[in-house]
Scaffold this motif. Structure first.
Motif, PDB file in Angstrom:
ATOM      1  N   LEU A 207       0.828  -1.205   0.000  1.00 49.18           N
ATOM      2  CA  LEU A 207       0.000   0.000   0.000  1.00 49.18           C
ATOM      3  C   LEU A 207       0.866   1.261   0.000  1.00 49.18           C
ATOM      4  CD1 LEU A 207      -2.653  -1.148   2.644  1.00 49.18           C
ATOM      5  CD2 LEU A 207      -2.968  -0.999   0.161  1.00 49.18           C
ATOM      6  N   ALA A 208       1.915   1.273   0.838  1.00 48.15           N
ATOM      7  CA  ALA A 208       2.769   2.463   0.930  1.00 48.15           C
ATOM      8  C   ALA A 208       3.628   2.640  -0.311  1.00 48.15           C
ATOM      9  CB  ALA A 208       3.658   2.361   2.170  1.00 48.15           C
ATOM     10  N   ASN A 209       4.056   1.535  -0.908  1.00 49.43           N
ATOM     11  CA  ASN A 209       4.951   1.606  -2.064  1.00 49.43           C
ATOM     12  C   ASN A 209       4.247   2.150  -3.295  1.00 49.43           C
ATOM     13  OD1 ASN A 209       7.438   1.116  -3.427  1.00 49.43           O
ATOM     14  ND2 ASN A 209       6.589  -0.765  -4.278  1.00 49.43           N
ATOM     15  N   VAL A 210       2.968   1.862  -3.436  1.00 50.51           N
ATOM     16  CA  VAL A 210       2.231   2.265  -4.631  1.00 50.51           C
ATOM     17  C   VAL A 210       1.803   3.732  -4.585  1.00 50.51           C
ATOM     18  CG1 VAL A 210       0.077   1.870  -5.903  1.00 50.51           C
ATOM     19  CG2 VAL A 210       1.456  -0.068  -5.157  1.00 50.51           C
ATOM     20  N   LEU A 211       1.646   4.283  -3.395  1.00 47.86           N
ATOM     21  CA  LEU A 211       1.087   5.628  -3.247  1.00 47.86           C
ATOM     22  C   LEU A 211       1.743   6.699  -4.136  1.00 47.86           C
ATOM     23  CD1 LEU A 211       0.313   5.792   0.581  1.00 47.86           C
ATOM     24  CD2 LEU A 211      -1.318   6.149  -1.288  1.00 47.86           C
ATOM     25  N   PRO A 212       3.092   6.783  -4.188  1.00 48.40           N
ATOM     26  CA  PRO A 212       3.688   7.860  -5.013  1.00 48.40           C
ATOM     27  C   PRO A 212       3.455   7.694  -6.509  1.00 48.40           C
ATOM     28  CG  PRO A 212       5.279   6.934  -3.455  1.00 48.40           C
ATOM     29  CD  PRO A 212       4.113   6.010  -3.485  1.00 48.40           C
ATOM     30  N   ASP A 213       3.095   6.472  -6.931  1.00 46.66           N
ATOM     31  CA  ASP A 213       3.007   6.183  -8.364  1.00 46.66           C
ATOM     32  C   ASP A 213       1.571   6.075  -8.870  1.00 46.66           C
ATOM     33  OD1 ASP A 213       5.793   5.997  -8.331  1.00 46.66           O
ATOM     34  OD2 ASP A 213       5.740   3.862  -7.865  1.00 46.66           O
ATOM     35  N   LEU A 214       0.593   6.456  -8.052  1.00 44.05           N
ATOM     36  CA  LEU A 214      -0.800   6.256  -8.444  1.00 44.05           C
ATOM     37  C   LEU A 214      -1.131   6.934  -9.774  1.00 44.05           C
ATOM     38  CD1 LEU A 214      -2.752   6.556  -5.060  1.00 44.05           C
ATOM     39  CD2 LEU A 214      -2.328   4.502  -6.422  1.00 44.05           C
ATOM     40  N   HIS A 215      -0.665   8.182  -9.959  1.00 46.61           N
ATOM     41  CA  HIS A 215      -0.980   8.906 -11.195  1.00 46.61           C
ATOM     42  C   HIS A 215      -0.296   8.271 -12.398  1.00 46.61           C
ATOM     43  CE1 HIS A 215      -3.202  11.941  -9.121  1.00 46.61           C
ATOM     44  NE2 HIS A 215      -2.170  12.340  -8.399  1.00 46.61           N
ATOM     45  N   ASP A 216       0.987   7.956 -12.258  1.00 47.22           N
ATOM     46  CA  ASP A 216       1.723   7.339 -13.370  1.00 47.22           C
ATOM     47  C   ASP A 216       1.136   5.983 -13.718  1.00 47.22           C
ATOM     48  OD1 ASP A 216       3.362   9.521 -13.471  1.00 47.22           O
ATOM     49  OD2 ASP A 216       5.045   8.576 -12.415  1.00 47.22           O
ATOM     50  N   ASP A 217       0.777   5.208 -12.690  1.00 46.03           N
ATOM     51  CA  ASP A 217       0.194   3.889 -12.936  1.00 46.03           C
ATOM     52  C   ASP A 217      -1.131   4.004 -13.673  1.00 46.03           C
ATOM     53  OD1 ASP A 217       2.302   2.635 -11.703  1.00 46.03           O
ATOM     54  OD2 ASP A 217       1.283   2.327  -9.797  1.00 46.03           O
ATOM     55  N   ALA A 218      -1.945   4.960 -13.244  1.00 47.53           N
ATOM     56  CA  ALA A 218      -3.243   5.133 -13.895  1.00 47.53           C
ATOM     57  C   ALA A 218      -3.068   5.478 -15.377  1.00 47.53           C
ATOM     58  CB  ALA A 218      -4.039   6.224 -13.190  1.00 47.53           C
ATOM     59  N   ALA A 219      -2.013   6.245 -15.674  1.00 42.33           N
ATOM     60  CA  ALA A 219      -1.770   6.653 -17.066  1.00 42.33           C
ATOM     61  C   ALA A 219      -1.315   5.495 -17.938  1.00 42.33           C
ATOM     62  CB  ALA A 219      -0.726   7.764 -17.100  1.00 42.33           C
ATOM     63  N   THR A 220      -0.827   4.429 -17.308  1.00 46.31           N
ATOM     64  CA  THR A 220      -0.318   3.285 -18.079  1.00 46.31           C
ATOM     65  C   THR A 220      -1.145   2.025 -17.851  1.00 46.31           C
ATOM     66  OG1 THR A 220       1.273   2.837 -16.290  1.00 46.31           O
ATOM     67  CG2 THR A 220       2.050   4.162 -18.157  1.00 46.31           C
ATOM     68  N   GLY A 221      -2.339   2.183 -17.325  1.00 51.75           N
ATOM     69  CA  GLY A 221      -3.273   1.059 -17.252  1.00 51.75           C
ATOM     70  C   GLY A 221      -3.143   0.147 -16.056  1.00 51.75           C
ATOM     71  N   ILE A 222      -2.437   0.571 -15.014  1.00 48.35           N
ATOM     72  CA  ILE A 222      -2.298  -0.247 -13.811  1.00 48.35           C
ATOM     73  C   ILE A 222      -3.444   0.073 -12.861  1.00 48.35           C
ATOM     74  CG2 ILE A 222      -0.847  -0.816 -11.838  1.00 48.35           C
ATOM     75  CD1 ILE A 222       0.253  -1.749 -14.498  1.00 48.35           C
ATOM     76  N   ARG A 223      -4.209  -0.976 -12.482  1.00 48.35           N
ATOM     77  CA  ARG A 223      -5.357  -0.765 -11.600  1.00 48.35           C
ATOM     78  C   ARG A 223      -5.345  -1.828 -10.508  1.00 48.35           C
ATOM     79  NH1 ARG A 223      -9.161   2.644 -10.601  1.00 48.35           N
ATOM     80  NH2 ARG A 223     -10.884   1.176 -10.934  1.00 48.35           N
ATOM     81  N   GLY A 224      -4.348  -1.733  -9.616  1.00 51.41           N
ATOM     82  CA  GLY A 224      -4.279  -2.647  -8.492  1.00 51.41           C
ATOM     83  C   GLY A 224      -5.230  -2.228  -7.380  1.00 51.41           C
ATOM     84  N   LEU A 225      -5.165  -2.941  -6.264  1.00 54.12           N
ATOM     85  CA  LEU A 225      -6.072  -2.640  -5.151  1.00 54.12           C
ATOM     86  C   LEU A 225      -5.948  -1.199  -4.664  1.00 54.12           C
ATOM     87  CD1 LEU A 225      -8.158  -3.560  -3.055  1.00 54.12           C
ATOM     88  CD2 LEU A 225      -6.233  -4.282  -1.607  1.00 54.12           C
ATOM     89  N   PRO A 226      -4.727  -0.661  -4.447  1.00 51.88           N
ATOM     90  CA  PRO A 226      -4.645   0.732  -3.972  1.00 51.88           C
ATOM     91  C   PRO A 226      -5.263   1.727  -4.942  1.00 51.88           C
ATOM     92  CG  PRO A 226      -2.554  -0.396  -3.663  1.00 51.88           C
ATOM     93  CD  PRO A 226      -3.403  -1.278  -4.525  1.00 51.88           C
ATOM     94  N   HIS A 227      -5.140   1.473  -6.234  1.00 54.62           N
ATOM     95  CA  HIS A 227      -5.716   2.379  -7.230  1.00 54.62           C
ATOM     96  C   HIS A 227      -7.239   2.366  -7.147  1.00 54.62           C
ATOM     97  CE1 HIS A 227      -1.870   0.740  -8.624  1.00 54.62           C
ATOM     98  NE2 HIS A 227      -1.627   1.932  -9.122  1.00 54.62           N
ATOM     99  N   ARG A 228      -7.807   1.204  -6.864  1.00 49.39           N
ATOM    100  CA  ARG A 228      -9.253   1.078  -6.772  1.00 49.39           C
ATOM    101  C   ARG A 228      -9.777   1.676  -5.468  1.00 49.39           C
ATOM    102  NH1 ARG A 228     -10.597  -3.573 -10.507  1.00 49.39           N
ATOM    103  NH2 ARG A 228      -8.590  -4.078 -11.458  1.00 49.39           N
TER     104      ARG A 228
END
Length: 280
Positions: free
Chosen positions: A174-195
């Motif tokens: 959960l903590a590791n994904v937080l800084p990358d939420l915007h970049d991940d969303a732009a490249t199609g990553i939709r893990g649990l933290p994004h949801r």
């Protein structure tokens, strides 16, 4: 590209900080369990090789996405390593990990190979699904099981030790994904933290970390001492601070660093628990 730049790129792509922390914590736990020197060295080397393979495979798989969002903190984007080199390094490290793991014993080795496979499964696709949390929980939970099973004549760890590892893994995810939420969303990553969203994830991460610290304090037999209470308070303060920073500074990597600090506190408590780590 000069060789020293490739070496530096490989070091950075290995996710050197988390890799070093996990490896050192594994070594500390083995020493606390009075593991024979050969067993401790082999198991620690297996953990290091496994973490290297996961880190390198992560950056190799994510290379196109990192280039698309210009992640300048990534060696591939800087041009110091190529995806091909990372793939080769990851495969070699994985092979070394499998050999070293099995040298500790078939059962213990199998458990560690399964833990490392969880990290690879995350990199190869699970990170983009609602099940993104599962490899972290499973792999971090299996790590202490591997270390205990590697000891001569041990049946396995206490169930609460596996639970602590799983909670730390979930908090780390959960903590590791937080800084990358915007970049991940732009490249199609939709893990649990994004949801869940930033706010919910920022609250859930410290709650999970605090639960791990509380479990490692309360689960062992015997009275809870002043040092254990102090460690739990420290873990609580750090966990809350990580959540606050995550809300106020969206791209800060401090929450993940704090997660590693809480993990260090938990492992110190595990070391103090000694024989209570072992199944009876």
């Amino acid at each position: 590209m000069p060789a020293h730049q490739r070496v530096r790129g490989l070091l950075l792509a290995s996710h050197a900080g988390p890799t070093a922390v996990v490896t050192c914590l594994a070594a500390a736990l083995l020493l606390a369990l009075d593991a024979p020197a050969a067993t401790a060295a082999t198991a620690t080397a297996a953990v290091l090789a496994g973490q290297l393979s996961i880190g390198w495979s992560n950056d190799a798989v994510d290379a196109d996405r990192d280039l698309a969002v210009a992640r300048r903190d990534k060696p591939v984007v800087r041009g110091s390593v190529t995806p091909r080199l990372l793939r080769a390094a990851a495969v070699v490290a994985l092979g070394v990990c499998v050999v070293l793991s099995l040298l500790t014993g078939i059962r213990s080795g199998g458990v560690h190979v399964l833990a490392v496979a969880g990290g690879w499964a995350y990199n190869l696709g699970l990170k983009a699904t609602i099940w993104s949390w599962l490899p972290y929980v499973v792999s971090f939970g299996l790590l202490p099981a591997f270390l205990v099973l590697a000891l001569p004549g041990q049946a396995g760890p206490s169930s609460w030790v596996v639970a602590v590892g799983g909670l730390l893994g979930l908090g780390a995810h959960l903590a590791n994904v937080l800084p990358d939420l915007h970049d991940d969303a732009a490249t199609g990553i939709r893990g649990l933290p994004h949801r869940l969203g930033r706010r919910a994830t920022s609250v859930l991460a410290p709650v999970v970390l605090l639960a791990a610290a509380a479990l490692v304090v309360l689960a062992p037999r015997g009275p809870v001492g002043a040092l254990e209470v102090l460690a739990l308070v420290a873990a609580g303060v750090l966990s809350v601070a990580a959540g606050v920073v995550a809300v106020l500074r969206e791209r800060s990597r401090l929450p993940f660093t704090v997660t590693m600090a809480v993990a260090v506190i938990c492992v110190a408590l595990l070391v103090a628990a000694g024989p209570d780590l072992l199944a009876r």
